[in-house]
Design a protein around this motif. Structure first.
Motif, PDB file in Angstrom:
ATOM      1  N   THR A 174       9.182  83.375  72.153  1.00  0.00           N
ATOM      2  CA  THR A 174       9.157  84.584  71.296  1.00  0.00           C
ATOM      3  C   THR A 174       8.223  85.678  71.763  1.00  0.00           C
ATOM      4  OG1 THR A 174       7.999  83.399  69.600  1.00  0.00           O
ATOM      5  CG2 THR A 174      10.389  83.606  69.564  1.00  0.00           C
ATOM      6  N   LYS A 175       7.367  85.262  72.907  1.00  0.00           N
ATOM      7  CA  LYS A 175       6.015  86.011  73.044  1.00  0.00           C
ATOM      8  C   LYS A 175       6.511  86.998  74.403  1.00  0.00           C
ATOM      9  CE  LYS A 175       3.513  84.113  69.932  1.00  0.00           C
ATOM     10  NZ  LYS A 175       2.866  84.744  68.902  1.00  0.00           N
ATOM     11  N   THR A 199       8.186  78.282  72.778  1.00  0.00           N
ATOM     12  CA  THR A 199       7.711  78.509  71.515  1.00  0.00           C
ATOM     13  C   THR A 199       7.843  77.112  70.704  1.00  0.00           C
ATOM     14  OG1 THR A 199       7.759  80.782  71.721  1.00  0.00           O
ATOM     15  CG2 THR A 199       7.561  79.842  69.307  1.00  0.00           C
ATOM     16  N   GLN A 200       9.138  76.793  70.932  1.00  0.00           N
ATOM     17  CA  GLN A 200       9.776  75.614  70.434  1.00  0.00           C
ATOM     18  C   GLN A 200      11.032  75.035  71.062  1.00  0.00           C
ATOM     19  OE1 GLN A 200      11.396  77.654  66.632  1.00  0.00           O
ATOM     20  NE2 GLN A 200      10.509  76.138  65.527  1.00  0.00           N
ATOM     21  N   ALA A 221      14.995  85.679  73.688  1.00  0.00           N
ATOM     22  CA  ALA A 221      13.962  84.873  72.867  1.00  0.00           C
ATOM     23  C   ALA A 221      14.724  83.254  73.002  1.00  0.00           C
ATOM     24  CB  ALA A 221      13.934  85.327  71.510  1.00  0.00           C
ATOM     25  N   GLU A 222      15.647  83.271  72.856  1.00  0.00           N
ATOM     26  CA  GLU A 222      16.393  81.742  73.039  1.00  0.00           C
ATOM     27  C   GLU A 222      16.973  81.719  74.516  1.00  0.00           C
ATOM     28  OE1 GLU A 222      19.314  80.534  70.141  1.00  0.00           O
ATOM     29  OE2 GLU A 222      17.620  80.737  68.417  1.00  0.00           O
ATOM     30  N   ARG A 254      13.011  78.182  72.851  1.00  0.00           N
ATOM     31  CA  ARG A 254      12.781  79.528  72.330  1.00  0.00           C
ATOM     32  C   ARG A 254      11.440  80.039  73.093  1.00  0.00           C
ATOM     33  NH1 ARG A 254      13.872  78.721  65.962  1.00  0.00           N
ATOM     34  NH2 ARG A 254      16.194  79.345  65.982  1.00  0.00           N
ATOM     35  N   SER A 273       7.903  71.669  67.870  1.00  0.00           N
ATOM     36  CA  SER A 273       6.721  72.305  68.055  1.00  0.00           C
ATOM     37  C   SER A 273       5.655  71.602  68.117  1.00  0.00           C
ATOM     38  CB  SER A 273       6.963  73.830  67.403  1.00  0.00           C
ATOM     39  OG  SER A 273       6.871  73.720  66.124  1.00  0.00           O
ATOM     40  N   TRP A 325      14.441  71.505  65.883  1.00  0.00           N
ATOM     41  CA  TRP A 325      13.508  72.187  66.719  1.00  0.00           C
ATOM     42  C   TRP A 325      12.124  71.329  66.561  1.00  0.00           C
ATOM     43  CZ3 TRP A 325      14.788  76.327  69.841  1.00  0.00           C
ATOM     44  CH2 TRP A 325      15.904  77.037  69.677  1.00  0.00           C
ATOM     45  N   GLU A 381       0.915  78.447  69.098  1.00  0.00           N
ATOM     46  CA  GLU A 381       2.100  79.411  69.248  1.00  0.00           C
ATOM     47  C   GLU A 381       2.781  79.297  70.583  1.00  0.00           C
ATOM     48  OE1 GLU A 381       0.990  83.346  68.283  1.00  0.00           O
ATOM     49  OE2 GLU A 381      -0.055  82.816  66.412  1.00  0.00           O
TER      50      GLU A 381
END
Length: 206
Positions: free
Chosen positions: A8-9, A97-98, A30-31, A6, A115, A113, A120
């Motif tokens: 997401t930013k 992100t992850q 995002a993915e 992911r 992280s 997942w 972030e």
């Protein structure tokens, strides 16, 4: 290895974080899945490239098959023909992100997942190159897995500390290779019940 992650930013936020120029036309989901665009920090710019170096296989009759994306490069294979030129001349950073790993029995796998706590955006080491098949492409570099996720996979992304960002992208190959080590910090694991949707038939790691 990683065949799903992911990001997401937005591109502007990532450009500020890494102190680079933002490509306003960068488009990514995002993915991110193999063969699709992801955000990459390369040559002083946050830009979109396609995830996976093209690998052209040969069929039983000697015919060339459709290329498949190689999304991950083992650190112990970086000096082989497939990766050598990119490792020496075109290293990049992949903001994440992850990242996800499949867990469970074949056909019933779910997503786990991973992280970093209180972080972030993870800076993952990568390589990039131009290709005739898909334009600009990138791959992630994989190292031995942390004990915290060894039960899921024996490889994980090469995570870079902030003080090593510039060394990975700008130092010589020998110094960059010295950064290829397993992450020693804490990982945050989220073993969800989400069904794994990765394409396990792809050659994701060589």
């Amino acid at each position: 290895m990683c065949n799903l992650y992911r990001m997401t930013k937005g591109v502007s936020e990532i450009a500020r974080l890494f102190a680079v120029e933002a490509d306003p036309g960068a488009n990514f989901a995002a993915e991110v899945y193999p063969g699709y665009p992801g955000l990459v920090i390369a040559e002083g710019k946050a830009r979109a490239m396609n995830w996976g170096f093209p690998l052209v296989l040969t069929g039983k009759q000697g015919q060339k098959l459709k290329p498949k994306p190689v999304t991950n490069a083992r650190d112990d294979k970086l000096t082989t023909v497939f990766w050598r030129d990119s490792f020496q001349h075109r290293r990049c950073i992949v903001p994440v992100t992850q990242w996800a790993e499949p867990q469970g029995e074949a056909g019933r796998m779910t997503r786990s997942w991973y992280s970093l706590p209180d972080v972030e955006v993870i800076a993952v080491a990568g390589l990039w190159r131009p290709t005739a098949e898909w334009g600009l492409c990138y791959t992630m570099v994989m190292v031995d897995s942390s004990p915290q996720m060894a039960e899921v996979h024996d490889r994980m992304p090469l995570i870079l500390r902030e003080e090593d960002w510039g060394r990975w992208t700008g130092a010589g190959a020998d110094e960059a290779f010295g950064l290829c080590r397993t992450w020693q910090g804490e990982l945050v694991a989220d073993h969800t019940g989400e069904r794994w949707a990765g394409k396990s038939s792809q050659p994701g790691l060589i």
